[in-house]
Motif scaffolding. Sequence first.
Motif, PDB file in Angstrom:
ATOM      1  N   LYS A   8       0.828  -1.210   0.000  1.00 40.45           N
ATOM      2  CA  LYS A   8       0.000   0.000   0.000  1.00 40.45           C
ATOM      3  C   LYS A   8       0.865   1.263   0.000  1.00 40.45           C
ATOM      4  O   LYS A   8       0.507   2.263  -0.640  1.00 40.45           O
ATOM      5  CB  LYS A   8      -0.934   0.002   1.210  1.00 40.45           C
ATOM      6  N   GLU A  53       1.822   1.832  -3.556  1.00 40.15           N
ATOM      7  CA  GLU A  53       0.732   2.410  -4.331  1.00 40.15           C
ATOM      8  C   GLU A  53       0.502   3.867  -3.946  1.00 40.15           C
ATOM      9  O   GLU A  53       0.181   4.711  -4.794  1.00 40.15           O
ATOM     10  CB  GLU A  53      -0.553   1.600  -4.112  1.00 40.15           C
ATOM     11  N   THR A  54       0.667   4.166  -2.667  1.00 37.66           N
ATOM     12  CA  THR A  54       0.536   5.541  -2.197  1.00 37.66           C
ATOM     13  C   THR A  54       1.511   6.450  -2.922  1.00 37.66           C
ATOM     14  O   THR A  54       1.163   7.542  -3.365  1.00 37.66           O
ATOM     15  CB  THR A  54       0.795   5.600  -0.677  1.00 37.66           C
ATOM     16  N   LEU A  86       3.226   5.790  -5.862  1.00 35.28           N
ATOM     17  CA  LEU A  86       3.092   5.813  -7.315  1.00 35.28           C
ATOM     18  C   LEU A  86       1.837   6.565  -7.770  1.00 35.28           C
ATOM     19  O   LEU A  86       1.853   7.242  -8.805  1.00 35.28           O
ATOM     20  CB  LEU A  86       3.060   4.381  -7.856  1.00 35.28           C
ATOM     21  N   LYS A  87       0.754   6.450  -7.012  1.00 38.54           N
ATOM     22  CA  LYS A  87      -0.517   7.067  -7.409  1.00 38.54           C
ATOM     23  C   LYS A  87      -0.767   8.393  -6.690  1.00 38.54           C
ATOM     24  O   LYS A  87      -1.773   9.053  -6.954  1.00 38.54           O
ATOM     25  CB  LYS A  87      -1.669   6.104  -7.138  1.00 38.54           C
ATOM     26  N   PHE A  88       0.133   8.759  -5.785  1.00 38.53           N
ATOM     27  CA  PHE A  88      -0.010   9.970  -4.988  1.00 38.53           C
ATOM     28  C   PHE A  88      -1.391   9.993  -4.332  1.00 38.53           C
ATOM     29  O   PHE A  88      -2.144  10.954  -4.415  1.00 38.53           O
ATOM     30  CB  PHE A  88       0.209  11.214  -5.852  1.00 38.53           C
ATOM     31  N   ASP A  89      -1.703   8.875  -3.679  1.00 39.68           N
ATOM     32  CA  ASP A  89      -3.026   8.644  -3.087  1.00 39.68           C
ATOM     33  C   ASP A  89      -2.970   8.956  -1.587  1.00 39.68           C
ATOM     34  O   ASP A  89      -2.546   8.125  -0.780  1.00 39.68           O
ATOM     35  CB  ASP A  89      -3.439   7.197  -3.326  1.00 39.68           C
ATOM     36  N   SER A 102       4.226   6.618   3.858  1.00 37.49           N
ATOM     37  CA  SER A 102       2.888   7.148   3.602  1.00 37.49           C
ATOM     38  C   SER A 102       2.720   8.537   4.213  1.00 37.49           C
ATOM     39  O   SER A 102       2.039   9.403   3.637  1.00 37.49           O
ATOM     40  CB  SER A 102       1.840   6.187   4.163  1.00 37.49           C
ATOM     41  N   SER A 139       3.017  15.266  -6.686  1.00 35.51           N
ATOM     42  CA  SER A 139       3.597  13.935  -6.850  1.00 35.51           C
ATOM     43  C   SER A 139       5.035  13.999  -7.347  1.00 35.51           C
ATOM     44  O   SER A 139       5.493  15.026  -7.872  1.00 35.51           O
ATOM     45  CB  SER A 139       2.750  13.111  -7.816  1.00 35.51           C
TER      46      SER A 139
END
Length: 222
Positions: A26, A29-30, A32-35, A98, A107
């Motif tokens: 996670k 993904e945080t 790479l997707k700037f989530d 994160s 990003s």
Amino acid sequence: MLSTELNDLKKDVLRMGVLVQAQMHKAKETLLKFDKDLANEVMINEKRIDSFELKISRDCESILALFKPTAADLRLVLASFKIVGNLERCGDYAEWISRYISEIEYSFDPALIKSCHVLEIFEDMDAMMGAVQQAFDSNDSKSLNTVFEKDETLGEYRLRAIDAISEYIKNNPSKAQNGLYLFSIIMKLERMGDQMKNIAKEIIFYLEATLDKTGRKNSSVH
């Protein structure tokens, strides 16, 4: 029965390892997707890892006090106690990655991600985590060679990242903060690799009564 307690202990250590690996996925993904929502989820889940570590540590203490295990059983308890500490640190690093994402305004440059081999670093971390879980679950240390090899590779990636980020900041001074954050993330991943290496050594200690893959120091437990 001692065998039941040890079996449950081992299962809990493996479950904690799966949870930490999920946190690392996670965190990736945080980044790479700037989530930022996913970043917040990782930070919240860190409390579950802390609770897991506390429970397993207490279980280890109870087994030692109630059953007074010896030989391989004792090594399993001692190794488990140390392994969950290493896993908890890995959870901390995933949380910090994160947290960094939650703090920055924009990003990371995809070209910088590529030049710093960030994807490769995450892939190596995933392989290391898989290797220690396989070794602990199967009582077979053969897969641990991957951990020691990947740990050396992580150090090489860090050195390359220093040059790449230095060049990036020089050419993009307005984005210096992002460059520094990315280097901090790479450092956290390298330290996560150190924790995996420590776990590998504990598994070798449990299985072979030595503290590292060279057998430099033998256990006094027979």
